[in-house]
Design an enzyme around this catalytic site. Structure first.
Site, mmCIF file in Angstrom:
data_model
loop_
_atom_site.group_PDB
_atom_site.id
_atom_site.type_symbol
_atom_site.label_atom_id
_atom_site.label_comp_id
_atom_site.label_asym_id
_atom_site.label_seq_id
_atom_site.Cartn_x
_atom_site.Cartn_y
_atom_site.Cartn_z
ATOM 1 N N SER A 6 0.734 -1.270 0.071
ATOM 2 C CA SER A 6 -0.028 -0.130 0.015
ATOM 3 C C SER A 6 1.013 1.134 -0.126
ATOM 4 O O SER A 6 1.726 1.360 0.939
ATOM 5 C CB SER A 6 -0.984 0.032 1.294
ATOM 6 O OG SER A 6 -1.418 1.360 1.436
ATOM 7 N N HIS A 31 -1.056 -1.289 -4.354
ATOM 8 C CA HIS A 31 -2.410 -0.859 -3.724
ATOM 9 C C HIS A 31 -2.669 0.523 -3.452
ATOM 10 O O HIS A 31 -1.767 1.120 -2.795
ATOM 11 C CB HIS A 31 -2.402 -1.718 -2.312
ATOM 12 C CG HIS A 31 -3.878 -1.677 -1.606
ATOM 13 N ND1 HIS A 31 -4.833 -2.405 -1.959
ATOM 14 C CD2 HIS A 31 -3.968 -0.932 -0.648
ATOM 15 C CE1 HIS A 31 -5.937 -2.008 -1.155
ATOM 16 N NE2 HIS A 31 -5.396 -1.082 -0.320
ATOM 17 N N ASP A 33 -4.890 3.457 -1.813
ATOM 18 C CA ASP A 33 -6.035 3.802 -1.036
ATOM 19 C C ASP A 33 -6.621 5.400 -1.169
ATOM 20 O O ASP A 33 -5.910 5.989 -1.128
ATOM 21 C CB ASP A 33 -5.499 3.829 0.555
ATOM 22 C CG ASP A 33 -5.200 2.356 0.991
ATOM 23 O OD1 ASP A 33 -5.954 1.629 0.908
ATOM 24 O OD2 ASP A 33 -3.996 2.004 1.242
ATOM 25 N N MET A 35 -9.385 7.749 -0.106
ATOM 26 C CA MET A 35 -10.353 7.966 1.036
ATOM 27 C C MET A 35 -10.861 9.354 0.957
ATOM 28 O O MET A 35 -10.112 10.561 0.559
ATOM 29 C CB MET A 35 -9.374 8.059 2.383
ATOM 30 C CG MET A 35 -8.834 6.708 2.772
ATOM 31 S SD MET A 35 -7.728 6.859 3.987
ATOM 32 C CE MET A 35 -6.884 5.202 4.041
ATOM 33 N N HIS A 64 -8.502 0.812 -3.959
ATOM 34 C CA HIS A 64 -9.332 0.337 -2.753
ATOM 35 C C HIS A 64 -10.081 1.887 -2.598
ATOM 36 O O HIS A 64 -9.405 2.608 -2.111
ATOM 37 C CB HIS A 64 -8.458 0.050 -1.781
ATOM 38 C CG HIS A 64 -9.167 -0.101 -0.376
ATOM 39 N ND1 HIS A 64 -8.566 -0.467 0.752
ATOM 40 C CD2 HIS A 64 -10.516 -0.188 -0.225
ATOM 41 C CE1 HIS A 64 -9.482 -0.637 1.732
ATOM 42 N NE2 HIS A 64 -10.591 -0.552 1.410
ATOM 43 N N MET A 66 -12.343 3.803 -0.615
ATOM 44 C CA MET A 66 -13.078 4.139 0.814
ATOM 45 C C MET A 66 -13.890 5.503 0.709
ATOM 46 O O MET A 66 -13.244 6.698 1.202
ATOM 47 C CB MET A 66 -11.915 4.289 2.045
ATOM 48 C CG MET A 66 -11.437 2.680 2.406
ATOM 49 S SD MET A 66 -9.905 2.778 3.052
ATOM 50 C CE MET A 66 -8.905 2.897 1.572
ATOM 51 N N MET A 135 -11.101 -6.426 5.424
ATOM 52 C CA MET A 135 -10.293 -5.670 6.344
ATOM 53 C C MET A 135 -10.010 -6.247 7.297
ATOM 54 O O MET A 135 -10.840 -6.805 8.307
ATOM 55 C CB MET A 135 -11.303 -4.221 6.414
ATOM 56 C CG MET A 135 -11.337 -3.451 5.252
ATOM 57 S SD MET A 135 -9.940 -2.709 4.401
ATOM 58 C CE MET A 135 -9.148 -1.938 5.431
ATOM 59 N N ASP A 173 -6.284 -6.775 4.039
ATOM 60 C CA ASP A 173 -5.773 -5.505 4.101
ATOM 61 C C ASP A 173 -5.695 -4.801 5.671
ATOM 62 O O ASP A 173 -6.966 -4.655 6.032
ATOM 63 C CB ASP A 173 -6.611 -4.451 3.107
ATOM 64 C CG ASP A 173 -6.151 -2.984 3.179
ATOM 65 O OD1 ASP A 173 -5.180 -2.962 3.919
ATOM 66 O OD2 ASP A 173 -6.647 -2.339 2.604
#
Ligand code: DX5
Ligand code: ZN
Length: 213
Positions: A6, A31, A33, A35, A64, A66, A135, A173
């Site tokens: 990540s 990966h 992330d 958000m 990913h 979020m 998760m 993750d």
């Protein structure tokens, strides 16, 4: 075990260098992330920075989400041609429709489950998924402690996957390291995400190698 470092734990002042380091170091996926400050109490990066990551990467991106408005973000990131886009089941009223949309865009669809979410809730989506992401921390931050109940959950998920779509991968993750990766392997996990463990190590390629169990 496939390894998806990540970049949340990378040095953002030297992002291209760090993305190259994990790709040269033998990772399988990068990966990313995303958000939005609403679904989780943190904000990260948007398409401008992710396109720089895509340019530096020689491995497929594993985005990913979020976020609250999944469809908006899928449209935003689709032009970057990621390998996977995953979204949280807790934040989607029409997951089946969104899975089809992601696939129609030529991207592999994946669904993420928070630590409390029952594996059963994706049972009738499994035949349309390439991956399920479990998760093992609460989403929002790197460097948190691994929640061990994900091991039992991975086993339950594996049973559902064997029944509905054996090709679907299980990814975990959060809080993954060179020790707990063995338990994850035994529980049937195919892909691990690791941020602080990989980027916090002295030697990135050795850290990645230690996760390939
Ligand atoms: C947390 C993110 C993770 C995070 C993992 O919301 O989804 O991908 O970067 O970081 P570590 O491996 O440090 O727990
Ligand atoms: Zn993640």
């Amino acid at each position: 075990m496939l390894v998806a470092p990540s970049i949340l734990s990378a040095d953002f002042g030297n992002l291209a260098r760090d993305v190259k380091a994990i790709c040269d170091g033998g990772c399988d996926l990068v990966h990313v992330d995303v958000m939005d400050g609403h679904f989780v109490p943190n904000m990260t990066i948007g398409p401008v920075v992710v396109s720089a990551v895509a340019k530096a990467a020689t491995k497929p991106l594993d985005i990913h989400l979020m976020v609250e408005n999944n469809t908006f973000f899928v449209d935003l990131f689709a032009p970057l041609k990621p390998g996977y886009i995953s979204f949280h089941i807790e934040e989607e009223k029409h997951p089946h429709r969104l899975v089809q949309k992601i696939r129609d865009l030529g991207i592999k669809p994946a669904i993420v489950l928070n630590p409390h979410t029952q594996p059963k809730c994706v049972e009738f989506l499994l035949e349309d998924l390439d991956m399920v992401l479990l998760m093992s921390v609460n989403p929002g931050f790197g460097g948190q402690k691994f929640i061990p109940s994900v091991l039992e959950k991975a086993k339950m998920m594996k049973e559902l996957i064997e029944k509905r779509n054996p090709k679907c991968l299980i990814e975990v993750d959060g809080g993954v390291n060179g020790k707990n990766v063995h338990d994850l392997k035994a529980a049937g996990v195919d892909v691990v995400v690791a941020g602080s463990y990989v980027f916090g190590s002295e030697n990135i390629s050795q850290a990645i190698e230690s996760l390939k169990v």
